[in-house]
Motif scaffolding. Structure first.
Motif, PDB file in Angstrom:
ATOM      1  N   GLY A 191       0.792  -1.218   0.000  1.00 45.77           N
ATOM      2  CA  GLY A 191       0.000   0.000   0.000  1.00 45.77           C
ATOM      3  C   GLY A 191       0.824   1.268   0.000  1.00 45.77           C
ATOM      4  O   GLY A 191       1.787   1.421  -0.751  1.00 45.77           O
ATOM      5  N   GLU A 192       0.461   2.178   0.872  1.00 48.62           N
ATOM      6  CA  GLU A 192       1.131   3.469   0.978  1.00 48.62           C
ATOM      7  C   GLU A 192       2.206   3.484   2.061  1.00 48.62           C
ATOM      8  O   GLU A 192       2.680   4.557   2.443  1.00 48.62           O
ATOM      9  CB  GLU A 192       0.096   4.562   1.278  1.00 48.62           C
ATOM     10  N   GLU A 193       2.584   2.319   2.539  1.00 42.91           N
ATOM     11  CA  GLU A 193       3.562   2.261   3.620  1.00 42.91           C
ATOM     12  C   GLU A 193       4.920   2.777   3.160  1.00 42.91           C
ATOM     13  O   GLU A 193       5.332   2.553   2.018  1.00 42.91           O
ATOM     14  CB  GLU A 193       3.707   0.837   4.148  1.00 42.91           C
ATOM     15  N   LYS A 194       5.617   3.459   4.072  1.00 46.24           N
ATOM     16  CA  LYS A 194       6.947   3.997   3.799  1.00 46.24           C
ATOM     17  C   LYS A 194       7.843   3.728   5.007  1.00 46.24           C
ATOM     18  O   LYS A 194       7.387   3.770   6.148  1.00 46.24           O
ATOM     19  CB  LYS A 194       6.907   5.507   3.542  1.00 46.24           C
ATOM     20  N   GLY A 226       6.346   2.117  -2.177  1.00 46.41           N
ATOM     21  CA  GLY A 226       5.854   2.195  -3.550  1.00 46.41           C
ATOM     22  C   GLY A 226       6.832   1.532  -4.498  1.00 46.41           C
ATOM     23  O   GLY A 226       7.292   0.403  -4.281  1.00 46.41           O
TER      24      GLY A 226
END
Length: 510
Positions: A191-194, A226
């Protein structure tokens, strides 16, 4: 005595029955070996993309001389069993498929990943050419059950990795201030994990770990997430003692300053044995080094006319982050220690004249660059003044030393007599010679490398010897100009002349 009659009829009947029974058993036992049938086996794989178990069923025809046809297929779980044909996709049903003589066919069945057991039942018939419709062909119905749960549940392979479970690898060069961090494996973060990582450099008081430390420049921080699976980080490293750290997290994790008994990065440093730093493989992500102190010790010197030297100490360079303890040493045991805080300048120490012949400025026991000096007479210092009083009987010479000057030695010579005096600042010393035949006296200031020739020529003394003193003002002479350049001053009262020169005497006549 009665004796029963014996008969062989019953024993023979029993024996005959036993023989018939044995023969029948042999026939029954042999029947499966010769009957038409199929043999079923199954193997299991796990499709990690879908999370399904894939069963490959193999059905073998027992007859070497006849082709079998599969007339019925029943599967439990009840999912399709599709024919495996070389060069084609498995889309056709296994039912209706002929099995070559003594040959085999294969079918593929997909079942849910948590299926524990599967059974396949196959019905087959052996048709022959010319068989009448009234004659039924040989048939069989066989089944096979296999266990699927021995290796656990078949789960689909992940399409991404959660940031909390992700692993990384890194490189690190602390001396150059560079590092890279890469996400391990082929899967991106979900997902949008960073996940952020930061490289930071510090001023340090020593080349080993010590505090306090102060952040140098701007830390470099970036994230993985991403499509970004690898990052490069770079920071400037100070040209002095330093520490460089590669840490887990963003710039909000940076500690500035690092102080005694304060927080530490600990296992946040990549390459550490503890979590989270141990989730990245690579070298230890910290460095201590540097060849010189993070200070800028400097000294300037200013000589005064009274022989003292003012030493100005500073610590205000671009890398000055720590106090500097200076030691100013002079001749005859003079020593004074001065601490200058970072960013400060013009901390002045005055070395007395009696110690100013040779001065050293030291830091940590070593003389700093341009840290030696000897007192030099400033060019604008006023020179001693020489006055003369000449009569027909005497020739008097007076040296006056101005306030704020050093004591000065003066040698007075007239004829074959020399008188020496040391003249203190703000005072005068005089010498009187009997008048003689010599035309001039010599006044020497050896410490200033100066000589003055005073011409003795009083008027009205009858041949230069006695006579009345001519009227006039007191005679004064001031040496003008710098020592290096020298100067000549001509002063007179009546016929008395003064001449100043450097290293040489110049004789003037009226």
């Amino acid at each position: 005595m009665f004796r029963p009659k014996l008969s062989l009829r019953r024993p023979l009947a029993v024996l005959a029955a036993a023989i018939i029974g044995s023969t029948g058993a042999a026939v029954v036992a042999a029947t499966p070996a010769s009957a038409h049938h199929t043999t079923i086996t199954g193997t299991v794989d796990c499709d990690r993309l879908t999370g399904e178990r894939v069963i490959t069923w193999t059905v073998v025809n027992s007859e070497r001389g006849k082709t079998a046809t599969i007339t019925g297929v029943t599967a439990d779980p009840a999912t399709p069993v599709l024919l495996v044909a070389e060069g084609t996709d498995a889309t056709a049903e296994l039912k209706g498929t002929p099995i070559p003589k003594a040959g085999q066919v294969q079918g593929v069945q997909r079942v849910p990943g948590d299926t524990q057991r599967a059974t396949l039942t196959v019905e087959a018939a052996w048709f022959q050419k010319g068989d009448s419709q009234r004659k039924k062909p040989p048939t069989s119905k066989d089944h096979k059950t296999i266990e699927l749960g021995a290796d656990g549940t078949c789960a689909p392979a992940p399409k991404c990795v959660d940031a909390s479970d992700a692993k990384y690898s890194h490189t690190f060069n602390g001396a150059k201030g560079t590092a890279t961090v890469k996400l391990a494996g082929d899967l991106p973060l979900c997902g949008e994990e960073k996940q952020y990582f930061t490289l930071v450099s510090y001023f340090a008081p020593r080349p080993q770990f010590a505090t306090p430390q102060y952040v140098y420049g701007t830390p470099d921080s970036d994230f993985l997430g991403g499509t970004q699976t690898e990052i490069e980080l770079k920071v400037d490293v100070p040209d002095c003692h330093t520490q460089v750290d590669l840490i887990w997290g963003g710039v909000d994790e940076v500690i500035d300053p690092l102080v005694e008994n304060g927080p530490r990065y600990g296992s946040k440093k990549l390459g550490d044995r503890g979590a989270p730093g141990n989730r990245s493989t690579g070298p230890q992500g910290w460095y201590n080094g540097g060849a010189k102190n993070c200070t800028t010790p400097a000294a300037t010197f200013a000589s005064a006319c009274d022989g003292t030297v003012t030493v100005s100490l500073s610590n205000d360079g671009s890398i000055s982050k720590y106090p500097v303890e200076f030691e100013v040493r002079g001749e005859n045991g003079f020593s004074e220690k001065v601490t200058v805080e970072p960013g400060k300048a013009n901390n002045e120490t005055v070395v007395p004249a009696e110690h100013a012949g040779a001065i050293e400025v030291l830091v940590d026991g070593e003389v700093i660059d341009n840290g030696t000096y000897e007192w030099e007479r400033p060019e604008d210092c006023p020179l001693p003044t020489i006055t003369a009083d000449a009569t027909c009987e005497t020739f008097a010479l007076t040296a006056s030393n101005p306030e704020g000057a050093q004591p000065v030695k003066v040698d007075f010579t007239y004829g074959d007599k020399t008188e020496s005096r040391t003249v203190k600042p703000g005072s005068s010393e005089s010498v009187t010679f009997p008048a003689g035949d010599d035309e001039a006296a010599l006044v020497a200031l050896p410490e200033l490398d100066l000589e003055l020739e005073v011409v003795y020529a009083p008027e009205g003394c009858g041949g230069g010897g006695g006579g009345e003193e001519p009227p006039g003002l007191p005679v004064t002479g001031v040496a003008a100009g710098g020592i290096a350049a020298g100067a000549i001053v001509l002063l007179a009262v009546g016929a008395v002349l003064f001449v100043m020169a450097r290293r040489r005497r110049i004789h003037f006549t009226a």
